[in-house]
Design a protein around this motif. Structure first.
Motif: not given
Length: 181
Positions: A7-20
């Motif tokens: 299960n997920t909180k949102f159906k189609r979330p935004h992309k996660i920015k990969i940060i340090k």
């Protein structure tokens, strides 16, 4: 390893920015691991092929001569009849430290702009730089064999990887050449 979460909180979330960051850069369970040299989205197929390569190399190879194989099986059956002991479970030697939690969406071909976000294409793991992906134990294998297994699995990954060692365990190894460290 599962292909997607239950299960997920949102159906189609935004992309996660990969940060340090410092999350997941140290070994947690075992003594040898593989660390990413660059940030990347890792898919299920990429992680699964690397896992398959490692497990395939760990399994013993079968004999080519069928006559010897039948003799070997008959002796094994003979001994198994004598001792009816329950078989001990093999301990896990490989630990995959990834969680496919980010869905990437894609619109079908020849569809005009607008009319909402596309459907989910695949699930990925957003791994930042210097994140440990695989960990292996040294209880079943020598350090050279573990190094060889992980170096073969590096070929299947989309980015460059570095093999890291827990310093306490490498000091105990007597037959290990220092060029691998």
């Amino acid at each position: 390893m599962k292909k997607f979460p239950n299960n997920t909180k949102f159906k189609r979330p935004h992309k996660i920015k990969i940060i340090k960051g410092n999350k997941g850069i140290f070994l947690s369970r075992f003594s040898v691991g593989v660390r990413l040299k660059a940030s990347r989205y890792l898919s299920y197929e990429q992680l699964e092929t690397a896992r398959r390569v490692i497990t395939r190399l760990v399994k013993p190879k079968e004999l080519k001569n069928k006559k010897n194989l039948t003799i070997l099986k008959s002796t094994q059956q003979k001994f198994s009849r004598q001792t009816r002991r329950p078989r001990a479970k093999q301990k896990k030697f490989l630990y995959i430290r990834s969680n496919l939690c980010l869905p990437l969406t894609k619109k079908p071909l020849q569809v005009r702009m607008g009319k909402g976000k596309g459907s989910i294409d695949k699930w990925v793991f957003a791994a930042n730089k210097s994140r440990v992906i695989f960990e292996m134990t040294r209880q079943r294998f020598k350090l050279r064999k573990v190094h060889r297994l992980l170096s073969v699995s590096r070929v299947k990954m989309p980015t460059k990887l570095k093999i890291i060692y827990h310093r306490l365990h490498t000091r105990r190894e007597t037959n290990f050449v220092s060029k691998y460290i």
